[in-house]
Scaffold this motif. Structure first.
Motif, PDB file in Angstrom:
ATOM      1  N   UNK A 189      -9.857 -60.688  10.098  1.00  0.00           N
ATOM      2  CA  UNK A 189     -10.790 -60.269   9.882  1.00  0.00           C
ATOM      3  C   UNK A 189     -11.643 -59.432   9.083  1.00  0.00           C
ATOM      4  N   UNK A 190     -10.915 -57.822   8.831  1.00  0.00           N
ATOM      5  CA  UNK A 190     -11.234 -56.285   7.269  1.00  0.00           C
ATOM      6  C   UNK A 190     -11.161 -57.626   6.596  1.00  0.00           C
ATOM      7  N   UNK A 191     -10.452 -58.556   6.567  1.00  0.00           N
ATOM      8  CA  UNK A 191     -10.729 -58.811   4.647  1.00  0.00           C
ATOM      9  C   UNK A 191     -11.325 -60.220   4.535  1.00  0.00           C
ATOM     10  N   UNK A 192     -12.447 -60.831   5.353  1.00  0.00           N
ATOM     11  CA  UNK A 192     -13.197 -61.241   5.441  1.00  0.00           C
ATOM     12  C   UNK A 192     -14.310 -60.637   5.250  1.00  0.00           C
ATOM     13  N   UNK A 193     -14.403 -59.549   5.799  1.00  0.00           N
ATOM     14  CA  UNK A 193     -15.717 -58.457   5.687  1.00  0.00           C
ATOM     15  C   UNK A 193     -15.693 -58.053   3.509  1.00  0.00           C
TER      16      UNK A 193
END
Length: 259
Positions: free
Chosen positions: A22-26
């Protein structure tokens, strides 16, 4: 290893990997949102994220057929049969750009739902007429911006393997926006992960087949209910060819469309 033990490991992997990805997506969203207005890169990363769970699971070999029928630069109203939670994961294996229409509860799931919101997938509250109207308006806007829409016209997953009647919304959208319809047949997901429960059911091959697009001009004068029945039958016929033991219900009268 028992089914339950393997299932526990699988869902633990889904949870941990989602927290890590998820942090990569952010970061992708934050660095691309100003110039990638349709969020194509974020959706492509989401395709990768979702595909990990079939790529790395030997119990779910997935075959995708007909991907070349999805022409780049063309918007579609994509419609598929709905058998299992896995349908969502395997449709990401298309690696083509679209926006999901999904029940609002899915957006409330931590991490995964947050990513759906960042992708600007479209929310629907079941049984709420006002939400349906808002969903249709959002879909029209999204198509106008150049993104395809992905819908399950049955509305919910089948519990019997027999396809439910198709609701008219997707077909009203296609005709009102003059957008081609893209039918997609999914086979095998119900055996791999039935609707009731989260226990993986051993090795089951899964198949996605993209059928021929239906141009607006071909169905412009066809009543929406008849169009829905016709597309349902196209998908049901494909499912029956791929899985003869799967009951697909009575044939719809589509003589007007096939004459």
């Amino acid at each position: 290893m028992t089914k339950r033990a393997f299932s526990t490991l699988f869902w633990a992997f889904v949870t941990v990997s989602s927290i890590l990805l998820f942090p990569v997506a952010v970061v992708i969203w934050a660095t691309t949102v100003l110039f990638d207005r349709r969020l194509v890169l974020l959706h492509r990363f989401t395709c990768f994220w979702a595909s990990l769970y079939t790529w790395l699971n030997p119990a779910w070999p997935v075959t995708v057929e007909g991907r070349d029928k999805i022409r780049r630069g063309t918007t579609y109203v994509m419609v598929a049969n709905h058998l299992s939670l896995l349908d969502i994961l395997v449709l990401f294996r298309l690696f083509r750009h679209f926006k999901w229409v999904s029940k609002i509860e899915n957006f409330q799931v931590p991490v995964i739902g947050w990513n759906m919101s960042m992708n600007r997938y479209i929310k629907l509250r079941r049984g709420d007429r006002e939400s349906v109207v808002q969903m249709m308006q959002a879909c029209e806007t999204t198509i106008g911006e150049g993104s395809s829409i992905m819908m399950f016209p049955e509305g919910t997953r089948s519990t019997t393997g027999e396809m439910r009647p198709f609701k008219p919304g997707a077909f009203e959208l296609a005709t009102s926006t003059r957008t081609p319809i893209l039918p997609i047949a999914i086979v095998g997901t119900a055996d791999a992960l039935p609707k009731r429960g989260f226990v993986l059911q051993g090795r089951h091959a899964i198949r996605i087949r993209v059928l021929d697009p239906i141009p607006y001009e071909q169905v412009a004068d066809v009543p929406v209910e008849e169009l829905a029945a016709h597309v349902r039958q196209l998908i049901a016929d494909e499912v029956a060819r791929a899985e003869p033991v799967w009951a697909v219900g009575e044939r719809a009268d589509t003589s007007r469309l096939t004459a």
